[in-house]
Design a protein around this motif. Structure first.
Motif, PDB file in Angstrom:
ATOM      1  N   ILE A   1       0.837  -1.201   0.000  1.00 49.13           N
ATOM      2  CA  ILE A   1       0.000   0.000   0.000  1.00 49.13           C
ATOM      3  C   ILE A   1       0.873   1.252   0.000  1.00 49.13           C
ATOM      4  O   ILE A   1       0.638   2.200  -0.755  1.00 49.13           O
ATOM      5  CB  ILE A   1      -0.952  -0.005   1.215  1.00 49.13           C
ATOM      6  CG1 ILE A   1      -1.998  -1.112   1.058  1.00 49.13           C
ATOM      7  CG2 ILE A   1      -1.636   1.350   1.376  1.00 49.13           C
ATOM      8  CD1 ILE A   1      -2.882  -1.308   2.268  1.00 49.13           C
TER       9      ILE A   1
ATOM     10  N   PHE B   1       2.438   1.590  -3.345  1.00 51.88           N
ATOM     11  CA  PHE B   1       1.445   1.991  -4.346  1.00 51.88           C
ATOM     12  C   PHE B   1       1.180   3.492  -4.295  1.00 51.88           C
ATOM     13  O   PHE B   1       1.053   4.146  -5.336  1.00 51.88           O
ATOM     14  CB  PHE B   1       0.139   1.230  -4.132  1.00 51.88           C
ATOM     15  CG  PHE B   1      -0.915   1.558  -5.144  1.00 51.88           C
ATOM     16  CD1 PHE B   1      -0.919   0.941  -6.389  1.00 51.88           C
ATOM     17  CD2 PHE B   1      -1.904   2.499  -4.883  1.00 51.88           C
ATOM     18  CE1 PHE B   1      -1.882   1.259  -7.342  1.00 51.88           C
ATOM     19  CE2 PHE B   1      -2.865   2.818  -5.817  1.00 51.88           C
ATOM     20  CZ  PHE B   1      -2.853   2.199  -7.054  1.00 51.88           C
TER      21      PHE B   1
ATOM     22  N   VAL C   1      -4.610  -3.026  -3.865  1.00 53.68           N
ATOM     23  CA  VAL C   1      -4.034  -1.737  -4.267  1.00 53.68           C
ATOM     24  C   VAL C   1      -4.594  -1.307  -5.624  1.00 53.68           C
ATOM     25  O   VAL C   1      -4.725  -0.119  -5.907  1.00 53.68           O
ATOM     26  CB  VAL C   1      -2.487  -1.779  -4.289  1.00 53.68           C
ATOM     27  CG1 VAL C   1      -1.932  -1.973  -2.894  1.00 53.68           C
ATOM     28  CG2 VAL C   1      -1.957  -2.837  -5.249  1.00 53.68           C
TER      29      VAL C   1
END
Length: 384
Positions: A94, A97, A365
């Motif tokens: 995360i 991303f 994600v």
């Protein structure tokens, strides 16, 4: 109807390309490329030779594969996922991303300064930049949301041209990210998270459990029922709650079912899902239409330079920051693909790298990108 557009003929060729890619991937050279990359390459070649339809003369079969087969393929690949590995892999992905999303925006802004697309496209250039930012953050949903807001879909040839360039760049980036870990490991030795709990079931003698390799009638009938049923449920839930992406629902169903003993013991879910993924990748290769970009002439050159530079800068930024933070090149490649291509192609990379613990985080994600992409796209338009 010409046999070139006959769906049975096209499906036959797509299946043949998968067979060819799998066999070639067993050769010395093919092992370095992998079946996923090879099936894209082979199908792109025959599509550009006009042996099967490409993006500009797309047939309903392609849309059906994107709409039905891709989500069901993901569902099958998630049926053996170990939740404990997801907890360990989720947060780094995360964070990475979000870095990748920022890198996309920076790439667009830098490419805007370098190529001045406004000199070629006028006011449309800002909208194009926003559409590309959206799609390279979360996928085509964001691309079309921004296009609809500005009525850009009414600009026939230019709209089609942007889509053509997007298809080409996205396909090329899938190839880049598939090759990225091998190349980067030679330049900057990476760390790997392979010590995470393995996804693959192992028998007492240390060999892979054959239940995960072969499919029997019992497994096939249940897997087909579960796959179609899960897709149906995800579509029903989307009708009730449109804010929840159907891909997230079908992924959740797959994870929940994977925790039951009955489903975990079904044979063949991995191979069935992998085969459907290869068919999906074959269609992606078919949509990589170089002729459509060439036909745009100067407009096409500007678009490909602007778009390609933005994606390349995204890649450089996420590679440098990802290297400094994690140096897990496979995870960096998967996250970058989640940005540029979306969750479906990201999970394909996780599968190709045999990083099953990153499968669900890749989907998550990708869904996060779908939620953020439109906002970031509009922000870029505002800044420009």
């Amino acid at each position: 109807m010409s046999f070139i557009t006959d769906p049975i003929y096209v499906l036959t060729i797509l299946c043949l390309m998968v067979i060819l890619a799998v066999y070639v991937s067993k050769t010395t050279v093919g092992k370095k490329l992998g079946a996923a990359l090879l099936v894209i390459l082979f199908t792109a070649i025959i599509a550009n030779l006009n042996l099967i339809p490409s993006a500009s003369n797309s047939i309903p079969l392609y849309s059906g594969i994107f709409k039905y087969l891709a989500p069901i393929a993901i569902f099958y690949l998630l049926l053996k996922v170990n939740i404990s590995t997801i907890k360990q892999a989720g947060l780094p992905m995360i964070g990475l991303f979000l870095i990748g999303s920022l890198a996309t925006s920076l790439g667009i802004l830098i490419a805007w300064t370098a190529f001045s697309p406004a000199d070629v496209f006028g006011e449309d250039a800002r909208v194009i930049a926003g559409m590309l930012t959206g799609t390279y953050t979360g996928g085509s949903v964001n691309f079309n949301a921004i296009a609809l807001e500005y009525g850009f879909q009414e600009k026939g040839a230019l709209y089609a041209g942007v889509i053509a360039v997007d298809n080409v760049v996205t396909t090329l980036w899938i190839m880049v990210t598939l090759a990225m870990p091998v190349f980067l490991n030679r330049l900057w030795k990476g760390r790997t998270s392979s010590q995470l709990t393995s996804y693959v079931q192992v028998s007492k003698d240390g060999q892979k459990d054959p239940d995960n390799e072969y499919i029997d009638l019992h497994g096939l009938m249940w897997l087909l029922f579960l796959g179609v049923g899960a897709y149906f449920i995800s579509e029903i839930i989307k009708q009730w709650i449109p804010q929840i992406p159907s891909i997230l629902t079908i992924s959740t169903l797959g994870i929940l079912l994977a925790q039951t003993k009955f489903v975990a013991n079904l044979k063949g879910s991995h191979n069935l899902g992998l085969y459907l993924v290869y068919i999906f990748l074959a269609v992606i290769g078919a949509c990589c239409e170089l002729a459509a970009v060439i036909e745009l002439k100067d407009l096409g050159i500007t678009l490909i330079l602007f778009t390609g530079t933005a994606v390349l800068l995204h890649g450089i930024i996420i590679t440098l920051l990802g290297g400094l933070l994690y140096r897990d090149w496979e995870m960096v490649a998967i996250v970058s693909q989640a940005n540029i291509g979306g969750g479906t192609t990201a999970i394909t990379l996780a599968e190709s790298f045999d990083r099953k613990e990153l499968a669900l985080p890749a989907i998550l994600v990708g869904s996060l990108g779908s939620a953020l992409g439109t906002y970031i796209g509009f922000l870029v338009i505002y800044l420009l």
